[in-house]
Design an enzyme around this catalytic site. Structure first.
Site, PDB file in Angstrom:
ATOM      1  N   ILE A  77       0.845  -1.194   0.000  1.00  0.00           N
ATOM      2  CA  ILE A  77       0.000   0.000   0.000  1.00  0.00           C
ATOM      3  C   ILE A  77       0.880   1.243   0.000  1.00  0.00           C
ATOM      4  CG2 ILE A  77      -1.906  -1.162   1.175  1.00  0.00           C
ATOM      5  CD1 ILE A  77      -0.906   0.133   3.817  1.00  0.00           C
TER       6      ILE A  77
ATOM      7  N   HIS B 282      -4.410  -4.357  -2.501  1.00  0.00           N
ATOM      8  CA  HIS B 282      -4.847  -3.936  -1.171  1.00  0.00           C
ATOM      9  C   HIS B 282      -4.911  -2.419  -1.021  1.00  0.00           C
ATOM     10  CE1 HIS B 282      -3.445  -8.126   0.436  1.00  0.00           C
ATOM     11  NE2 HIS B 282      -4.589  -8.184  -0.202  1.00  0.00           N
TER      12      HIS B 282
ATOM     13  N   CYS C 204     -14.309   7.738   0.833  1.00  0.00           N
ATOM     14  CA  CYS C 204     -15.535   7.778   1.633  1.00  0.00           C
ATOM     15  C   CYS C 204     -16.263   6.449   1.450  1.00  0.00           C
ATOM     16  CB  CYS C 204     -16.436   8.931   1.204  1.00  0.00           C
ATOM     17  SG  CYS C 204     -18.061   8.842   1.996  1.00  0.00           S
TER      18      CYS C 204
HETATM   19  P1  NAD Z   1       4.008 -10.463   5.173  1.00  0.00           P
HETATM   20  O1  NAD Z   1       4.448  -9.543   6.252  1.00  0.00           O
HETATM   21  O2  NAD Z   1       3.023 -11.510   5.496  1.00  0.00           O
HETATM   22  O3  NAD Z   1       5.286 -11.221   4.568  1.00  0.00           O
HETATM   23  C1  NAD Z   1       6.450 -10.571   4.196  1.00  0.00           C
HETATM   24  C2  NAD Z   1       7.442 -11.637   3.765  1.00  0.00           C
HETATM   25  O4  NAD Z   1       8.590 -10.980   3.240  1.00  0.00           O
HETATM   26  C3  NAD Z   1       7.928 -12.543   4.900  1.00  0.00           C
HETATM   27  O5  NAD Z   1       7.739 -13.886   4.520  1.00  0.00           O
HETATM   28  C4  NAD Z   1       9.418 -12.187   5.064  1.00  0.00           C
HETATM   29  O6  NAD Z   1      10.215 -13.328   5.329  1.00  0.00           O
HETATM   30  C5  NAD Z   1       9.749 -11.623   3.710  1.00  0.00           C
HETATM   31  N1  NAD Z   1      10.795 -10.599   3.695  1.00  0.00           N
HETATM   32  C6  NAD Z   1      11.001  -9.590   4.574  1.00  0.00           C
HETATM   33  N2  NAD Z   1      12.016  -8.803   4.160  1.00  0.00           N
HETATM   34  C7  NAD Z   1      12.459  -9.344   2.985  1.00  0.00           C
HETATM   35  C8  NAD Z   1      13.467  -8.997   2.065  1.00  0.00           C
HETATM   36  N3  NAD Z   1      14.269  -7.944   2.260  1.00  0.00           N
HETATM   37  N4  NAD Z   1      13.628  -9.760   0.958  1.00  0.00           N
HETATM   38  C9  NAD Z   1      12.861 -10.859   0.743  1.00  0.00           C
HETATM   39  N5  NAD Z   1      11.881 -11.242   1.587  1.00  0.00           N
HETATM   40  C10 NAD Z   1      11.682 -10.484   2.697  1.00  0.00           C
HETATM   41  O7  NAD Z   1       3.528  -9.540   3.979  1.00  0.00           O
HETATM   42  P2  NAD Z   1       2.631  -9.862   2.701  1.00  0.00           P
HETATM   43  O8  NAD Z   1       2.882 -11.242   2.225  1.00  0.00           O
HETATM   44  O9  NAD Z   1       2.789  -8.713   1.793  1.00  0.00           O
HETATM   45  O10 NAD Z   1       1.107  -9.854   3.197  1.00  0.00           O
HETATM   46  C11 NAD Z   1       0.598  -9.151   4.256  1.00  0.00           C
HETATM   47  C12 NAD Z   1      -0.068  -7.812   4.035  1.00  0.00           C
HETATM   48  O11 NAD Z   1       0.865  -6.865   4.439  1.00  0.00           O
HETATM   49  C13 NAD Z   1      -0.440  -7.360   2.685  1.00  0.00           C
HETATM   50  O12 NAD Z   1      -1.810  -7.274   2.652  1.00  0.00           O
HETATM   51  C14 NAD Z   1       0.111  -5.921   2.573  1.00  0.00           C
HETATM   52  O13 NAD Z   1      -0.943  -5.062   2.183  1.00  0.00           O
HETATM   53  C15 NAD Z   1       0.488  -5.578   3.955  1.00  0.00           C
HETATM   54  N6  NAD Z   1       1.649  -4.725   4.226  1.00  0.00           N
HETATM   55  C16 NAD Z   1       2.127  -3.855   3.296  1.00  0.00           C
HETATM   56  C17 NAD Z   1       3.229  -3.084   3.597  1.00  0.00           C
HETATM   57  C18 NAD Z   1       3.730  -2.125   2.561  1.00  0.00           C
HETATM   58  O14 NAD Z   1       2.923  -1.567   1.810  1.00  0.00           O
HETATM   59  N7  NAD Z   1       5.038  -1.915   2.459  1.00  0.00           N
HETATM   60  C19 NAD Z   1       3.873  -3.204   4.827  1.00  0.00           C
HETATM   61  C20 NAD Z   1       3.338  -4.107   5.769  1.00  0.00           C
HETATM   62  C21 NAD Z   1       2.229  -4.870   5.446  1.00  0.00           C
END
Ligand code: NAD
Length: 257
Positions: A109, A127, A135
């Site tokens: 996001i 997402h 809204c």
């Molecule tokens: P998640 O947190 O479930 O998984 C993240 C994965 O990335 C983990 O398995 C971890 O081992 C791996 N990881 C972390 N750092 C890494 C790197 N440098 N290189 C490779 N792998 C790495 O996140 P997800 O699968 O995206 O799903 C969860 C939800 O999190 C999504 O709906 C998303 O919208 C939301 N989210 C988004 C953000 C963002 O926009 N940056 C941040 C946090 C959560």
């Protein structure tokens, strides 16, 4: 980087050279190297907040939850504003310039794919995007900055100017319906991919996590690049346990060789 990893990177580069429709699927792990914590790693967001507090139904039902939600999202907003794209985001832009990128499908996001230089029509946001506010009653969209300024001026739970409906960051909360157009489009692009690379996702949040399965069903070559294991590792043609930025930069370097 060991020889086995280098070999895998070389093979992915080869796939990309030989094909045109590359779909990159990204999760929170693609942005941790930009300083945005993911949800599920140790020290991630769910170590500090309880996800059950932020269910969509609770947001609709309770003013107290809405207030907490906006506080939580204010923290996320400022983290995102400070963040700069890393080599993984830049690699996607490079693939686009090479004419290889069909699209990026992202669960993120944070707008970092666009900040790196991809146009909006190349990024399917499953997402939503934290830089917009919507809204929930009339669908009017607002720039996040405008609403954030109102919050900072004392409006703890902002309401729509037009219909007084509930405003919410234009992201998908747990229990909130997925955006139909984006979800459908992502499924089609995944099924039509020739090369599908899932990067930095735990692949546990559905229906997003099913995109690699659609890609395999459609005949794509599948690579998963992630620091930890995912439920779909067995399905990958190539599995790399490594850092998104480092691995993606090496893939681009090999393609350019
Ligand atoms: P998640 O947190 O479930 O998984 C993240 C994965 O990335 C983990 O398995 C971890 O081992 C791996 N990881 C972390 N750092 C890494 C790197 N440098 N290189 C490779 N792998 C790495 O996140 P997800 O699968 O995206 O799903 C969860 C939800 O999190 C999504 O709906 C998303 O919208 C939301 N989210 C988004 C953000 C963002 O926009 N940056 C941040 C946090 C959560």
């Amino acid at each position: 980087m060991d020889a086995d990893c280098q070999q895998k990177i070389k093979l992915i580069s080869q796939w990309i050279k030989e094909n045109k429709k590359v779909v990159i699927f990204t999760g929170a792990g693609v942005s941790t190297e930009s300083g945005i914590p993911d949800f599920r790693s140790p020290g991630g967001i769910w170590d500090r907040f309880d996800p059950n507090e932020f269910l969509f139904d609770k947001f609709l039902a309770s003013e107290k939850t809405r207030e907490k939600y906006w506080k939580f999202h204010t923290e996320i907003y400022y983290t995102i504003l400070k963040a700069e794209p890393n080599s993984a985001h830049t690699a996607c832009v490079e693939l686009d310039r090479m004419g290889k990128l069909d699209c990026v499908i992202t669960q993120n996001i944070d707008n970092l794919h666009q900040k790196a230089g991809l146009s909006n029509d190349k990024v399917i946001e499953l997402h939503g995007n934290a830089l917009r506010v919507i809204c929930l009653s009339c669908g009017k969209e607002y720039d996040r900055r405008v609403i954030q300024d109102r919050i900072e001026n004392g409006e703890a739970v902002p309401k729509c100017d037009y219909c007084q409906g509930l405003l919410k960051p234009a992201t998908i909360a747990f229990g909130q319906p997925m955006p139909l157009k984006e979800t459908r489009e992502a499924e089609i692009r995944s099924r039509n991919a020739e090369v599908f690379i899932a990067i930095g996702s735990s692949l546990v949040v559905q229906p997003a996590a099913y995109m690699p399965v659609y890609a395999k069903q459609g005949g794509a070559k599948l690579a998963i690049i992630n620091l930890s294991s995912t439920p779909y590792d067995m399905m990958a043609d190539i599995l790399i346990k490594g850092k998104a930025g480092v691995i993606m930069k090496s893939i681009i370097d090999f393609i350019k060789e």
